[in-house]
Structure formats: C-alpha cells, structure tokens
Enzyme design. Structure first.
Site, PDB file in Angstrom:
ATOM      1  N   SER A 183      76.535  43.010  46.862  1.00 11.39           N
ATOM      2  CA  SER A 183      77.446  43.237  45.742  1.00 11.39           C
ATOM      3  C   SER A 183      77.595  44.699  45.354  1.00 11.39           C
ATOM      4  CB  SER A 183      76.979  42.432  44.534  1.00 11.39           C
ATOM      5  OG  SER A 183      75.718  42.906  44.118  1.00 11.39           O
ATOM      6  N   HIS A 211      79.600  36.210  47.072  1.00  8.09           N
ATOM      7  CA  HIS A 211      80.669  37.225  47.029  1.00  8.09           C
ATOM      8  C   HIS A 211      81.599  37.132  48.234  1.00  8.09           C
ATOM      9  CE1 HIS A 211      79.861  39.719  43.525  1.00  8.09           C
ATOM     10  NE2 HIS A 211      78.565  39.612  43.777  1.00  8.09           N
ATOM     11  N   LYS A 242      82.649  32.670  40.879  1.00  8.61           N
ATOM     12  CA  LYS A 242      83.317  33.920  41.286  1.00  8.61           C
ATOM     13  C   LYS A 242      84.735  33.587  41.766  1.00  8.61           C
ATOM     14  CE  LYS A 242      79.254  36.775  41.748  1.00  8.61           C
ATOM     15  NZ  LYS A 242      77.898  36.310  42.053  1.00  8.61           N
TER      16      LYS A 242
HETATM   17  C1  LIG Z   1      76.591  35.926  41.507  1.00  6.77           C
HETATM   18  C2  LIG Z   1      75.592  35.612  42.505  1.00  6.77           C
HETATM   19  C3  LIG Z   1      74.674  34.570  42.324  1.00  6.77           C
HETATM   20  C4  LIG Z   1      74.591  33.796  41.032  1.00  6.77           C
HETATM   21  O1  LIG Z   1      75.655  32.917  40.921  1.00  6.77           O
HETATM   22  P1  LIG Z   1      75.790  32.045  39.583  1.00  6.77           P
HETATM   23  O2  LIG Z   1      76.538  30.836  39.998  1.00  6.77           O
HETATM   24  O3  LIG Z   1      76.531  32.916  38.616  1.00  6.77           O
HETATM   25  O4  LIG Z   1      74.424  31.755  39.103  1.00  6.77           O
HETATM   26  C5  LIG Z   1      73.810  34.264  43.355  1.00  6.77           C
HETATM   27  N1  LIG Z   1      73.812  34.969  44.508  1.00  6.77           N
HETATM   28  C6  LIG Z   1      74.657  36.001  44.706  1.00  6.77           C
HETATM   29  C7  LIG Z   1      74.632  36.735  46.013  1.00  6.77           C
HETATM   30  C8  LIG Z   1      75.569  36.359  43.716  1.00  6.77           C
HETATM   31  O5  LIG Z   1      76.390  37.378  43.915  1.00  6.77           O
END
Ligand SMILES: *Cc1c(COP(=O)(O)O)cnc(C)c1O
Length: 396
Positions: A183, A211, A242
């Site tokens: 990220s 992502h 996301k």
């Molecule tokens: C955002 C993210 C998470 C967490 O996701 P949520 O559903 O918001 O708990 C887990 N792993 C990665 C790689 C992320 O970018």
C-alpha cells in the site's frame, strides 16, 4: 487510582504530538466520491480513498441494499454458524470463489479478521510461515497468533525468499504469505516468481488481494490474473472495504479443505457477528457488475496511467507502480506535510506519509486513483501538484 495512569497517558499523547505523529480525523459531510465536502464547508477532490472503482456511492449498489433491507431486514444478531447465515451470504461466497477461480469462500466482518483468523487453525509449531517484510499489520498480527515458526524476507525480494525457504526446509509445512499490492509504494508482489519458488521448495502460497482485487489485472481479478497463475495459489484474502463498494467485510477464498477447516476453527468467524445481509447483497451486485463489464477497470487503468504520465513529465519522482497507488517521493517528512496541506488549500485532498509508516527519509505523498475521477479532476490535481511543486522547489 486513575490519576497516575491518566498522567502516564497524557505524557504519551504529548510525546506523540511533539514528534508530529498525532493523527487527526478530517470530517466529511457528503457521500464518499471524487468530490467530497468537509465539515469546514470546503469542497475538495479526493485522491486518498480506497474507492478504486468509484463504487462507494454507486446507485445500483444502493438500490440492491435498499431491496435487501426490505426482504432480509437490517441485522443478523448472530454469528454465522448459529443463525447468521442467509441465502445472500451463501450466494456471495459462491460468487467470490467464481470471481477468483477458487473452490470455496468464507466471509468475515473485515479482512483484518480474515487475516487474523487464517493462520492459527491451519498451522502448528512444526510448520513455517515465510512472510514479506512489508505485509499488512493484520497479517503480522495473524502470524503472531499462530505457533508456526516465523521467517521474514525483504519486500518482494525473491532471492531472500529463496534463502528463507531453504532455512525452513525441515519444517513440516511451509506457507509463503504476501500482500498482492503493497500500500505504500503501489508495487506488485512478484507472484510468478513466488509461485515458482513455492513449487521448487514444496511450499503453499497465500496472497492478500485487498489493494489489488478489482484493480490489478485486465478484468480486475487481482494479481493471480496479472501473472496468469489462477488456481496455483492456496489462499487468497481480501476486503469488501476498498474497491468492492468500500463499506465493510472481508473474505478468505481458496482450496476447499482449507476453507472447511476455517469454517470449523477460525476464531473471528466463530466468535464475531455476521455481516449484515445488505452488505452481502451489495457484494453480489458488485461481482455481477464486474462479470458483465470491464468499464470501471478500464477507466481506472486509464486514469492511473494518465496521472502518472503527467506527473513524470513534470519531473516528479514516482515509485514504480502497477496499481492505482502512486507514491510521489518527497523524502523529507516536513516537506510531505507542508506539500499535502498546501494541496488541500488548492482543493486537492491527499495525505503525506513519513516515518514510521514508511522508512526514515522516504516521506511521500500517496495518491490513489479512482474510476470516479474524470479528466478534469485529474488535470486539476496535476496542476495543483505542479504549482506547489514549483513553490516548494521540488520540481523546476
Ligand atoms: C486494508 C487492508 C486490510 C484490512 O481490510 P479491512 O477489511 O478494512 O479490515 C487487510 N490487508 C491489506 C493488505 C489491506 O490493505
């Protein structure tokens, strides 16, 4: 009793403020989207949401949600295995498996839970987890909850991964785990090479597509599509928070026996509430949309390409990326903060990241592109970057 502890906390809070690491929330009073309104009355262009496909305020999803409220109600008041599973949950699990070309899926309240609950039921102390050094916090926490032996390799470094695999050769089972897209840089894990090494050293592979799902690959199927390795990965985790509507919810999808064990033993699944039916209904609608058309992926890929090309032409230092994340390197923490706050005054909302979120001396502004952005939004952002970049002497 509390006063000593209170002083202790106040000291820590002051310390966080003094080191410039104190986090403030910005309050949005409009729906999430390309243009948002803040509680200050300011309207800004949003370039820091994970709203990759622009679905956070999508009409078709809202329609699906409203319909499900009418025929399935609001909450489930139960974990999945007692009385928290509806036909919508089952259908979404099937659809996610179809989408990724896997065998079965298990829904969680969040991907944080999916990652928190995946390792401990599957591996024991005679096994090894080999984890990328930049993996998400939820993977790190999940690994901590598991008794398996831990090995770490440098970010996306397959030579180091091979070394770690050799060190883990005497363990019973080996699981390599990586984010699909990291990220902070936007780089993609070298999954083709990772799968080759996994086959050579008899290891399994887990990838977190949070992502990358909906973003990477021609039809948004994530890194397994990008590297053409569908079906060769044991475990995929991901989020509905996301690209997939941005509300809440996570999942683990993969080999059917793995999912079956998780359904029996994974603690965040067994001991936490079921996602509301409306979230499942929206998830189903999203997967249907993505099966019918690629217009959103195409637009996102176009936008990311356009923005990055413009920024490079202006002379900005951009980290190599294959995702919708564009890291504009500024190196100094204060400069990244100053740059971001000046951009906000120009009506462009982005966030500067610096130590400890990224390594010391690697401060940057992270720009996240979206299919919700129109050409005029992208141009306005590029122009604002150009103006501030010249003012602050970042570009000539
Ligand atoms: C955002 C993210 C998470 C967490 O996701 P949520 O559903 O918001 O708990 C887990 N792993 C990665 C790689 C992320 O970018």
């Amino acid at each position: 009793m509390y006063s000593n502890y209170q002083n202790h906390l106040i000291r820590i809070i002051d310390e966080i403020k003094e080191t410039g690491l104190y986090k403030n929330e910005r309050v949005i009073v409009s729906p999430q989207g390309a243009e948002i309104e803040l509680n200050t009355g300011q309207k800004v262009l949003n370039f820091c949401a994970n709203n990759y496909l622009g679905l956070s305020n999508n009409e078709s999803l809202i329609e699906a949600v409203k319909a499900s409220l009418d025929d399935h109600g609001y909450g489930m008041s139960s974990v999945r295995f007692i009385c928290g599973t509806t036909d919508l949950h089952k259908e979404l699990e099937r659809k996610i498996a179809e989408f990724f070309g896997t065998e079965d899926t298990l829904l969680y309240a969040a991907c944080f839970d999916a990652n928190g609950g995946v390792f401990e039921p599957l591996l024991g102390e005679e096994d090894a987890i080999i984890s990328d050094s930049l993996n998400h916090a939820s993977i790190i926490d999940g690994v901590r909850l598991c008794k398996a032996q831990r090995f770490r390799y440098e970010n996306a470094d397959v030579a180091d991964l091979e070394k770690q695999l050799q060190l883990a050769h005497s363990n019973r089972f080996r699981l390599i785990v990586t984010d699909g897209v990291f990220s902070m840089d936007g780089n993609v894990a070298p999954l083709d090479r990772i799968v080759e090494l996994a086959e050579k050293y008899d290891a399994m592979v887990m990838v977190d597509e949070s992502h990358s799902a909906g973003v990477v690959g021609k039809t948004g199927r994530g890194v397994t599509e990008l590297f053409n390795i569908k079906g060769r990965i044991e475990i995929i985790t991901g989020t509905l928070g996301k690209a997939f509507g941005g509300a809440i919810g996570g999942f683990t999808t993969g080999r059917k026996e793995i999912i079956e064990i998780l359904r029996q033993r994974s603690r965040p699944y067994l001991f936490s509430n079921s996602i509301p039916p409306m979230v499942a209904a929206a998830g189903i609608r999203i997967i249907n949309m993505m099966t019918e058309t690629n217009v959103l992926q195409d637009k996102l890929h176009f936008n990311a390409n356009y923005f990055i090309t413009c920024m490079k032409k202006l002379g900005f230092d951009i980290k190599p990326t294959k995702s919708a994340i564009c890291a504009v390197m500024l190196y100094e923490a204060r400069l990244s903060q100053d740059f971001a706050s000046r951009l906000l005054k120009e009506g462009v909302y982005v966030v500067g990241f610096y130590f400890p979120v990224v390594p010391k001396g690697q401060a940057r502004i992270r720009v996240q592109l979206s299919a919700a952005h129109e050409r005029e939004h992208l141009d306005k952002a590029v122009n604002a970057f150009e103006k501030i970049g010249r003012e602050l002497g970042v570009i000539k």
